[in-house]
Design an enzyme around this catalytic site. Structure first.
Site, PDB file in Angstrom:
ATOM      1  N   THR A   1      -8.806   1.978   4.717  1.00 31.75           N
ATOM      2  CA  THR A   1      -7.967   2.660   5.950  1.00 31.75           C
ATOM      3  C   THR A   1      -6.552   2.740   5.527  1.00 31.75           C
ATOM      4  OG1 THR A   1      -9.572   1.538   7.627  1.00 31.75           O
ATOM      5  CG2 THR A   1      -7.200   1.781   8.395  1.00 31.75           C
ATOM      6  N   CYS A   2      -5.937   1.753   4.804  1.00 31.47           N
ATOM      7  CA  CYS A   2      -4.675   1.810   4.557  1.00 31.47           C
ATOM      8  C   CYS A   2      -4.233   3.039   4.180  1.00 31.47           C
ATOM      9  CB  CYS A   2      -4.179   0.526   3.695  1.00 31.47           C
ATOM     10  SG  CYS A   2      -2.515   0.597   3.018  1.00 31.47           S
TER      11      CYS A   2
ATOM     12  N   GLU B   1     -19.604   3.806   0.147  1.00 29.62           N
ATOM     13  CA  GLU B   1     -18.756   4.216   1.435  1.00 29.62           C
ATOM     14  C   GLU B   1     -19.330   5.518   1.885  1.00 29.62           C
ATOM     15  OE1 GLU B   1     -16.473   5.126   3.916  1.00 29.62           O
ATOM     16  OE2 GLU B   1     -15.769   3.500   2.819  1.00 29.62           O
TER      17      GLU B   1
ATOM     18  N   HIS C   1      25.940  -7.489  -3.478  1.00 32.94           N
ATOM     19  CA  HIS C   1      26.797  -6.932  -2.054  1.00 32.94           C
ATOM     20  C   HIS C   1      26.780  -5.454  -2.718  1.00 32.94           C
ATOM     21  CE1 HIS C   1      29.791  -6.597   0.668  1.00 32.94           C
ATOM     22  NE2 HIS C   1      30.588  -6.074  -0.227  1.00 32.94           N
TER      23      HIS C   1
END
Length: 438
Positions: A42-43, A33, A425
């Site tokens: 990137t993320c 890298e 719910h």
């Protein structure tokens, strides 16, 4: 020259996961890298994580400086975590630029030093970069940024111009409007969200305008220039003045300076690395994963790329691109817009025998609990098979609920199963009972 079993070029989601897994299996693995600030891909550094952190911070009414500080804290933490995890896996991590010398040799250069390594299997995972259309002054004008640069502002712009009304542009428009900026979006299209349901696109534009976003649609941006520190956008013969401008005109595969001309690796006519269903390039044992192969530019599809290549390398799976289906997506405006499958327009164009239904969020109990009545659910189903053809959920927490529908579609579960399912719910997912109640 050092030889490896696996060489991964780029620290993206697919590549880093593959490097770590193969190293844990005892393979000799190297990951290269160039930029230490991109450890993890990137993320986590300039994409999903920082932008969604900023969006959440804005929703929590943090100030601009507080939001930016939180974003920096989160990305730094995850960047360091990714580096630690990779090193602990046993893989070698090189901070260098990688360039192919031929199909099997790669030159690594960091400063004045150079090194040549080779590998039995090579995986290219270099991601994508921002498109830069030939607009006069785009690159020369000060205070003009892409989606990465806009994340490093020291001061909130009072007025922000945004060139490009796609998903990235709309997310930043929504974000900066929430942070207090006056935002103007320029786009050549006559409407936003052209691929979304018409009712959703219209509603989204109304909400964005309520939040302080203005639109200049069907427009041609003719140039940018500075007036002191201000930025002037000229569009259709009219000048607009901003404190800062961001351009979001899509992203293209990052293949430049990889030395691909020294290999037999072929590119598509759109500049992506050409791959087969197993993500193998035109050169045997060289793979391309993530954004660089021209597929969907999502972290989760990059992770799926990992599954394909890992299965191929280990002989543990025959899963491939041809089997990938029903990929959902979310645009994080307010509320979040999540989609999977086809729209009603697409179903009609295909001549399908379908039925559609809509349910306003204002009719949902959980929305009243949270005092957030914006949005709508819309679903499309096949009349004959009762299978779900598509869904558009424009509502709070839609990024979670859409995954339920994706799983139903993948497994050919009829819509009646969701219609009659017992949900907790009050939740947003329980509204699937009603929207599928044809």
């Amino acid at each position: 020259m050092i030889s490896y079993d696996l060489l991964v070029i780029g620290f993206g989601k697919a590549g880093k996961t593959l490097a770590g897994k193969m190293a844990s299996l005892g393979k000799k693995v190297a990951l290269v890298e160039e930029d230490t600030s991109m450890y993890g891909g990137t993320c986590i550094n300039i994409g999903c994580i920082p932008t969604k952190t900023l969006i959440h911070a804005a929703q929590e009414n943090l100030s601009f400086s507080e939001a930016m500080t939180l974003k920096d804290t989160v990305t730094t933490r995850l960047n360091k975590k990714n580096e630690t995890v990779l090193r602990n896996s046993g893989a070698d991590l090189y901070n260098a630029r990688a360039r192919f010398l031929d199909n099997k040799k790669v030159e690594l250069s960091g400063g004045a030093e150079k090194e040549i390594i080779s590998a039995e299997t090579i995986v290219i995972n270099t991601g994508a970069v921002s498109n830069r259309f030939p607009i006069p002054g785009l690159l020369e004008t000060q205070n003009v940024f892409d989606s990465t640069g806009i994340q490093h502002l020291q001061q909130r712009p009072q007025r922000l111009g945004l060139i490009g009304g796609g998903n990235i542009g709309l997310e930043f428009a929504s974000l900066y409007a929430k942070l207090g900026s006056e935002v103007t979006v320029f786009d050549a299209a006559p409407a936003i969200l052209a691929r979304a349901e018409e009712v959703v696109a219209k509603m989204a534009k109304e909400y964005l305008e309520e939040d302080g976003v203005s639109f200049v649609l069907s427009s041609k941006v003719e140039g940018l220039r500075n007036n002191g520190e201000k930025v002037i956008i000229t569009a259709d013969g009219k000048d607009y003045e901003f404190d800062a401008v961001m351009y979001a005109m899509g992203r293209k595969p990052a293949t430049e300076d990889l030395g691909l001309e020294n290999t037999d690796i072929k590119l598509t006519d759109r500049g992506a690395i050409l791959v087969n269903d197993y993500l193998e390039t035109s050169v045997e044992n060289i793979y391309a994963v993530g954004d660089v192969n021209g597929g969907l530019q999502f972290t989760y599809t990059s992770l799926d790329d990992f599954r394909i290549v890992f299965g191929r390398l280990t002989g543990s799976s025959d899963y491939n691109l041809a089997e990938r289906r029903n990929v959902p997506n979310t645009t994080f405006i307010q509320p979040a817009l999540s989609q999977v499958g086809m729209t009603e327009k697409e179903a009609k164009e295909k001549g399908l025998d379908y039925k559609a239904n809509e349910l306003l969020v204002a009719n949902m109990p959980r929305a009243h609990v949270d005092n957030n009545l914006r949005g709508i659910y819309k679903v499309i189903v096949d009349k004959n098979s009762s299978e779900i053809l598509g869904a558009s959920l424009f509502a709070q927490d839609s990024q979670e609920v859409i995954n339920i529908i994706k799983m139903a579609m993948d497994n050919h579960i009829p819509y009646t199963y969701l219609k009659n399912q017992v949900f907790t719910h009050p939740t947003m997912s329980e509204n699937l009972n009603d929207v599928f109640n044809f």
